[in-house]
Design an enzyme around this catalytic site. Structure first.
Site: not given
Length: 299
Positions: A272, A274, A288
Site C-alpha cells: 500500500e 501512498h 501503509e
C-alpha cells in the site's frame, strides 16, 4: 520511539520499518531541518526520521493526519482528515492546529501557496481553504466535486484534482475557479504535482493513467502498463522525471516528460504505497504497512 530496521533491499529499492503495521505511514515530506517527516494516519501522529542515524521520533497530533508538507515559516503543516483541522508542527515538536470555517469538511491535500500562506482542500465540503502562518482561515468554493491533492502551478495559481468531478481544477489566489474535464471517464484523479516542464502532472487512480495538463488546460493521458495499478501520489524527482506510487500493485513508477514509463517493485504487492517525495537525492514513499521505501535515482 527509535527504530532502524531495514526490511527489504533489492539494490535500487531499500525499505525501512518505521512503525507497526497498524500505524499507517501515509504521506511524507522533507522538513526544513533536512529530516524526513511523515504522517501516521491511524496513530494520530507525525514522525521524523533523522537523516544521519535513521532514528524515528513520534509526535502525537490530532486525529487522522494525512498529507504533510513544509511551510514557509519553518514548520511542518498537515491535514487532520478525521479531526477536521489543519495541523502545524515545528521541528522542535511544538504543535498547534486550526479549524476551517466549514465543519466536517475532511481536509486532505495541503501545499504552500504562492502568497506565503498554506492552501488545503476540504474534500467532503467541495471547498478549498487558505490559512496564514498566524492561523487566519479563508475558504472558497472548489471548481468541482471532491477536491483532493493540490499544488502551486508555474502560473502562480493553485491546481487541484477533482476526484469525483473527473476533472482538474485551477484556483487563483483571489478564489476564482476553473475546471478542466478529463478525456477518460471514471479517471478519479488524486495526486498532482508541478512538473519541470511547467505543466501539472496528476494520477488517475480509477483509470490506471498518469495525466499531464498545461496551464492553458490542454490534457494528455499516459496509460500505465498495468491498468489496475491505481496510481495514487506523484512528485517531481531530482532527475527531471515524475515519480508516482502504484497503490494497487505495490510499485513505484517513473515517467519522463516525454511519457516513457518504468516501474520499481516494492517488497510486497500489498504494501500500500501512498505518499512520495524527493529526499536526499532519492525518492521516498510511505507504505501503509509500516515502512518507508527509498528508491535510488540511477542515470
Amino acid at each position: 520511539m527509535n527504530e532502524i530496521n531495514e526490511s527489504h533491499d533489492t539494490g535500487s529499492v531499500r525499505e525501512f520499518t518505521v512503525s507497526d503495521a497498524d500505524a499507517g505511514p501515509y504521506a511524507l515530506t522533507e522538513g526544513p531541518d533536512g529530516a524526513l517527516w511523515f504522517t501516521l494516519v491511524h496513530r494520530g501522529a507525525v514522525a521524523r526520521r533523522d537523516p544521519d542515524d535513521g532514528l524515528v521520533t513520534v509526535h502525537p497530533v490530532g486525529d487522522g493526519p494525512t498529507v504533510i508538507t513544509a511551510g514557509p515559516d519553518g514548520a511542518l503543516w498537515f491535514t487532520e482528515y478525521r479531526a477536521h483541522r489543519i495541523g502545524r508542527l515545528t521541528p522542535e515538536g511544538d504543535y498547534a492546529s486550526f479549524a476551517p470555517r466549514t465543519p466536517g469538511g475532511g481536509p486532505f491535500g495541503i501545499t504552500a501557496g504562492p502568497d506565503g500562506a498554506m492552501w488545503f482542500t476540504l474534500s467532503s465540503a467541495d471547498r478549498v481553504g487558505r490559512v496564514t502562518v498566524d492561523g487566519e482561515v479563508t475558504e472558497y468554493p472548489a471548481p468541482g466535486a471532491f477536491p483532493s491533492a493540490l499544488t502551486t502551478g508555474s502560473d502562480g495559481a493553485l491546481w487541484c484534482t477533482l476526484n469525483q468531478g473527473n476533472a482538474v481544477g485551477r484556483l487563483t489566489t483571489d478564489g476564482h475557479g476553473t475546471a478542466y474535464p478529463l478525456p477518460t471517464g471514471g479517471a478519479g484523479p488524486v495526486g498532482i504535482a508541478a512538473g519541470p516542464d511547467g505543466a501539472l502532472w496528476f494520477t488517475e487512480i480509477g483509470a490506471g493513467r498518469i495525466g499531464r495538463i498545461t496551464v492553458d488546460g490542454a490534457v494528455t493521458e499516459y496509460p500505465l502498463p498495468d491498468p489496475a495499478a491505481r496510481p495514487h501520489a506523484v512528485t517531481a524527482g531530482p532527475d527531471g522525471a515524475l515519480w508516482f506510487t502504484e497503490w494497487g500493485g505495490g510499485r513505484v513508477g517513473r515517467i519522463t516528460v516525454d511519457g516513457d514509463i518504468t516501474s520499481y517493485a516494492l517488497s510486497r504487492t500489498d504494501c500500500e504505497p501512498h505518499g512520495i517525495t524527493a529526499h536526499d537525492g532519492a525518492l521516498w514513499c510511505a507504505l501503509e504497512t509500516g515502512s518507508l521505501a527509498r528508491i535510488e535515482v540511477r542515470p
